[in-house]
Design a protein around this motif. Structure first.
Motif, PDB file in Angstrom:
ATOM      1  N   LEU A 192       0.812  -1.211   0.000  1.00  0.00           N
ATOM      2  CA  LEU A 192       0.000   0.000   0.000  1.00  0.00           C
ATOM      3  C   LEU A 192       0.848   1.266   0.000  1.00  0.00           C
ATOM      4  O   LEU A 192       0.300   2.370   0.036  1.00  0.00           O
ATOM      5  CB  LEU A 192      -0.927   0.029   1.227  1.00  0.00           C
ATOM      6  N   VAL A 210      -8.408   0.651  -8.001  1.00  0.00           N
ATOM      7  CA  VAL A 210      -7.458   1.135  -7.006  1.00  0.00           C
ATOM      8  C   VAL A 210      -7.688   2.620  -6.740  1.00  0.00           C
ATOM      9  O   VAL A 210      -7.795   3.427  -7.671  1.00  0.00           O
ATOM     10  CB  VAL A 210      -6.012   0.904  -7.477  1.00  0.00           C
ATOM     11  N   GLU A 233      -8.403  -6.312   1.345  1.00  0.00           N
ATOM     12  CA  GLU A 233      -9.139  -5.896   0.137  1.00  0.00           C
ATOM     13  C   GLU A 233      -8.345  -4.861  -0.649  1.00  0.00           C
ATOM     14  O   GLU A 233      -8.385  -4.848  -1.884  1.00  0.00           O
ATOM     15  CB  GLU A 233     -10.530  -5.362   0.502  1.00  0.00           C
ATOM     16  N   ALA A 234      -7.617  -3.987   0.048  1.00  0.00           N
ATOM     17  CA  ALA A 234      -6.783  -3.010  -0.649  1.00  0.00           C
ATOM     18  C   ALA A 234      -5.671  -3.717  -1.420  1.00  0.00           C
ATOM     19  O   ALA A 234      -5.392  -3.388  -2.591  1.00  0.00           O
ATOM     20  CB  ALA A 234      -6.203  -2.016   0.349  1.00  0.00           C
ATOM     21  N   ARG A 239     -17.533   3.763  -4.227  1.00  0.00           N
ATOM     22  CA  ARG A 239     -17.498   2.298  -4.268  1.00  0.00           C
ATOM     23  C   ARG A 239     -18.897   1.680  -4.248  1.00  0.00           C
ATOM     24  O   ARG A 239     -19.217   0.851  -5.105  1.00  0.00           O
ATOM     25  CB  ARG A 239     -16.638   1.766  -3.120  1.00  0.00           C
ATOM     26  N   GLY A 291     -11.154   3.885   2.411  1.00  0.00           N
ATOM     27  CA  GLY A 291     -10.950   3.042   1.233  1.00  0.00           C
ATOM     28  C   GLY A 291      -9.757   3.405   0.390  1.00  0.00           C
ATOM     29  O   GLY A 291      -9.645   2.966  -0.760  1.00  0.00           O
ATOM     30  N   ILE A 309      -7.606   4.483   5.610  1.00  0.00           N
ATOM     31  CA  ILE A 309      -7.914   3.085   5.264  1.00  0.00           C
ATOM     32  C   ILE A 309      -9.400   2.817   5.421  1.00  0.00           C
ATOM     33  O   ILE A 309      -9.993   2.071   4.634  1.00  0.00           O
ATOM     34  CB  ILE A 309      -7.068   2.100   6.107  1.00  0.00           C
ATOM     35  N   ARG A 360      -6.995  -5.385  -4.542  1.00  0.00           N
ATOM     36  CA  ARG A 360      -7.248  -4.461  -5.655  1.00  0.00           C
ATOM     37  C   ARG A 360      -5.943  -4.109  -6.366  1.00  0.00           C
ATOM     38  O   ARG A 360      -5.896  -4.016  -7.601  1.00  0.00           O
ATOM     39  CB  ARG A 360      -7.957  -3.206  -5.135  1.00  0.00           C
ATOM     40  N   ILE A 361      -4.879  -3.902  -5.603  1.00  0.00           N
ATOM     41  CA  ILE A 361      -3.583  -3.579  -6.204  1.00  0.00           C
ATOM     42  C   ILE A 361      -3.058  -4.763  -7.017  1.00  0.00           C
ATOM     43  O   ILE A 361      -2.604  -4.600  -8.166  1.00  0.00           O
ATOM     44  CB  ILE A 361      -2.575  -3.176  -5.107  1.00  0.00           C
ATOM     45  N   ASP A 406      -6.373   2.851  -1.032  1.00  0.00           N
ATOM     46  CA  ASP A 406      -5.556   1.647  -1.173  1.00  0.00           C
ATOM     47  C   ASP A 406      -4.065   1.945  -1.147  1.00  0.00           C
ATOM     48  O   ASP A 406      -3.285   1.156  -0.600  1.00  0.00           O
ATOM     49  CB  ASP A 406      -5.887   0.939  -2.495  1.00  0.00           C
TER      50      ASP A 406
END
Length: 721
Positions: A22, A263, A324-325, A255, A294, A291, A328-329, A296
């Motif tokens: 992150l 991201v 979850e972050a 979201r 949301g 965080i 997504r990355i 990331d």
């Protein structure tokens, strides 16, 4: 790599490895970079360990195929799980081949041209090793004092949305995994960054939810609807909460409501800036709020690295938010094909062949020519072959015409106005003098300018703002040309020679002392690598100007914000029964801008026939067709931008006096006539009501078609529901 494999990869990662994904760091932190080890000042204060660098997920500002390959190879050797880096940078209006700044591209009214510019930028950047660009910036802007107006495409939500889609298509193409010559796009700055109070960068934004949704959000949504992979948070507040820690904005709207699962990255340092904003006591609380909102990826501050582990251990942050972050990355890395091809498009040989090649420079020259706007012409332009031309001004021979956010471009490689005109005029027809600096003048400069002007038949003044006067942190309270340049105009005017001003700048200017004194004015903006060549083509008539303003030029900074789609008042100045004093007006200046949205001149004349409507009423099931004939009544081929506006005469809330709903750009030969037909649907009449519902109202509407937002023909129709 299948999704299940991504889940398995996350399960194998330690908490520290996940949090490091992150973290976005600048180039000097990484082994293999030429700048490696040069960690000083603010970067040194981040307190980043070698372990964090080994596990970090992305790098900022790295470019060059060999450099990228070296850094990526070193990173893969050092990373326990072999997770490749994402290479990101600001590729805003070109990589090495610099195109006009986005505000100029907006003035082309040609989304196809914008798409091509982004495609070329993506090609050059990708062979140089990049994966992600922090573009497009689609912030709607009504205040030219703001320096970053040059990154926007203007003041209109519809036009901005069309360009947002075009830039995303150009950057990303249709297959990010298969097409290594594309970039993932990151739309910015979410949200409403262009509405900072006083036009001051990083400043507070405070507006109603309805205003936000009606005007400022549509272009972001358009970019996401086009498949934009990333979103960047804004520096400003939204409803009193800084965007980077704004859970309602990022979790609920972006979201949940919009369904964005890509991201989300902070802007530079924005997570830690929650502290001076006053919504976080310390870095731990800043990390907590970001965080939870949301975010990331934290760009260039270390709140996540230093505090998320303790926040998880204390139970204040659920580790699932970090998971979850990370997913997504990793999913973005997968879509880019980095797990199979970590070097992706980086190719030193292709880089040498493609970057700044002739084909790309030709496209940049075309874009520059189509982005310039002719603001005035008293039959002085185009220049005639037999005329002797005195080219004077700080931008006559300057390569500082690329504009901000052209970090890989070269001012030395830019075609200057002098070079452009020398290629068009016969030997001995061009005399040059500096005249003054951007913000200074000497007696010697002035004497040389007067001497050159006396020897010439026509004077061309190349004036404007240097690139440091615009862009990020480039806000200006007074938006006239610097005084020495205005003085140069005053001193040359008594020679009674025809005078042409070419402007290089990143914002609409207060043009008093310019528009009133010059015989012709060409707004060139920051036109990019081929700017001087494009300007020469326009000045000599090889190309006919076709740009139209995508942002109003104020009569005075005291009007700002001034924009075309404003509301009426209960006491409008132009009401039939208006009293002389007790109306909405200034006592000392007009209400109207100096130059309106959509305005621009040509070397030919276009005439419009009477507007025809397919019916006097429309319904949700029966759209309205509007037809107008346009004729090139001059003796030169040219492009006209036919613009369609509407007004809802009685809404549930106050509606703008005009709203752009469609436009068409026509190329017409001398004497040629074309019928332009627009189809207006009920959906285009919808707006956000006071309860935020998005629907239309039955009743009376005006429809306006013409050459700009002021010069239109008006008809009325009814919407029946």
């Amino acid at each position: 790599m299948a999704d299940q494999q991504l889940f398995s990869l996350v399960e194998r990662m330690t908490l520290e490895e996940k949090i490091a994904q992150l973290m976005q760091l600048a180039v000097p932190f990484f082994e293999g970079a030429e700048e490696s080890g040069q960690i000083t000042g603010p970067m040194e204060s981040l307190g980043i360990t070698d372990e964090v660098v080994r596990n970090s997920g992305s790098v900022l500002g790295l470019a060059g195929a060999k450099k990228v390959i070296a850094v990526q190879e070193a990173h893969l050797r050092n990373n326990r799980l072999g997770i490749p880096l994402l290479i990101m940078a600001d590729i805003v209006h070109g990589f090495k081949t610099i195109f006009p700044v986005p505000l100029a591209m907006g003035c082309s009214w040609d989304p196809g041209l914008a798409e091509r510019s982004a495609e070329i930028a993506a090609l050059e950047a990708s062979v140089s090793g990049l994966h992600v660009t922090f573009a497009p910036m689609v912030d709607l802007v009504r205040d030219p004092r703001w320096g970053r107006v040059m990154e926007s495409t203007g003041e209109d939500p519809y036009l901005n949305s069309e360009f947002a889609r075009a830039f995303v298509r150009g950057f990303q193409g249709n297959d990010l995994s298969g097409d290594v010559h594309r970039l993932a796009a990151c739309v910015k700055h979410f949200a409403a960054y262009g509405a900072g109070e006083g036009g001051r960068d990083y400043n507070t934004v405070d507006m109603s939810e309805r205003q936000l949704r009606e005007y400022y959000l549509p272009a972001y949504k358009a970019a996401l609807d086009e498949g934009c992979e990333m979103v960047m948070t804004a520096f400003n507040t939204v409803h009193g909460v800084p965007a980077t820690g704004n859970k309602r904005l990022m979790r609920d709207l972006l979201r949940s409501e919009w369904g964005f699962d890509g991201v989300l990255i902070s802007d530079w340092g924005a997570v830690k800036e929650l502290i001076p904003h006053g919504v976080a006591e310390d870095e731990a609380e800043a990390a907590l709020k970001a965080i939870q909102a949301g975010v990331d990826i934290e760009m260039m501050t270390s709140c996540y690295i230093h505090h998320l582990p303790e926040l998880v251990s204390e139970g204040r942050v659920d580790e699932s938010l970090i998971d979850e972050a990370v997913l997504r990355i990793l999913s973005l890395k997968k879509r880019l094909g980095l797990f199979e091809r970590p070097m992706r498009g980086a190719d030193p040989e292709a880089e040498r062949e493609l970057v700044f090649c002739d084909e790309h420079r030709h496209a940049a020259r075309e874009a520059a020519a189509k982005s310039c706007v002719l603001l005035k012409n008293n039959s002085v332009l185009p220049l005639q072959p037999e005329q002797r031309v005195a080219l004077i001004g700080p931008f006559a021979a300057s390569g500082d015409i690329l504009g901000p956010w052209s970090w890989t471009g070269s001012k030395e490689d830019a075609v200057t106005v002098e070079q452009g005109l020398r290629s068009k005029l016969s030997s001995g027809r061009l005399i040059t003098a500096e005249g003054c600096g951007v913000s200074s003048m000497t007696e010697q400069q002035l004497e040389e300018a007067l001497k050159a002007a006396k020897e010439a038949d026509v004077i061309v003044l190349a004036l404007g703002e240097d690139s440091e006067m615009s862009g990020e942190a480039g806000s200006r309270a007074f938006i006239t040309l610097p005084e020495p340049q205005l003085e140069l105009i005053k001193r040359l005017k008594p020679l009674q020679k025809p005078m042409v001003v070419v402007l290089f700048n990143g914002r609409p200017l207060d043009l008093h002392g310019v528009l009133d004194k010059a015989d012709a004015v060409l707004e060139a903006w920051y036109p990019g690598s081929e700017g001087g060549a494009a300007v020469a083509e326009l000045l000599t008539g090889e190309v006919n100007p076709s740009g139209r303003l995508s942002m109003s030029f104020p009569y005075s900074v005291g009007q700002v914000p001034v924009y075309y789609n404003h509301f009426n008042t209960g006491r409008p100045k132009d009401a039939p029964d208006a009293q002389e004093r007790y109306v909405s007006q200034y006592l000392d200046i007009p209400n109207e801008p100096l130059l309106p949205f959509g305005f621009g001149l040509s070397y030919t004349d276009f005439s419009y026939g009477k507007m025809k409507l397919s019916a006097e009423e429309m319904s949700p099931d029966q759209p309205l067709e509007i037809t107008v004939s346009v004729t090139n009544a001059g003796d030169m081929a040219g492009e006209e931008v036919v613009q369609l506006y509407i007004r809802d005469m009685s809404g549930e809330v106050v509606r703008p006096l005009k709203e752009l709903k469609a436009f068409r750009k026509l190329l017409l030969q001398p004497g040629e006539q074309q019928d332009v037909t627009f189809t207006l649907t009920e959906e285009q009449l919808r707006y956000h009501h006071s309860d935020l519902s998005f629907e239309s109202d039955a009743g009376q509407f005006c429809i306006m078609v013409g050459r700009n937002s002021e010069d239109t023909e008006t008809r009325q129709f009814k919407l029946r529901k």
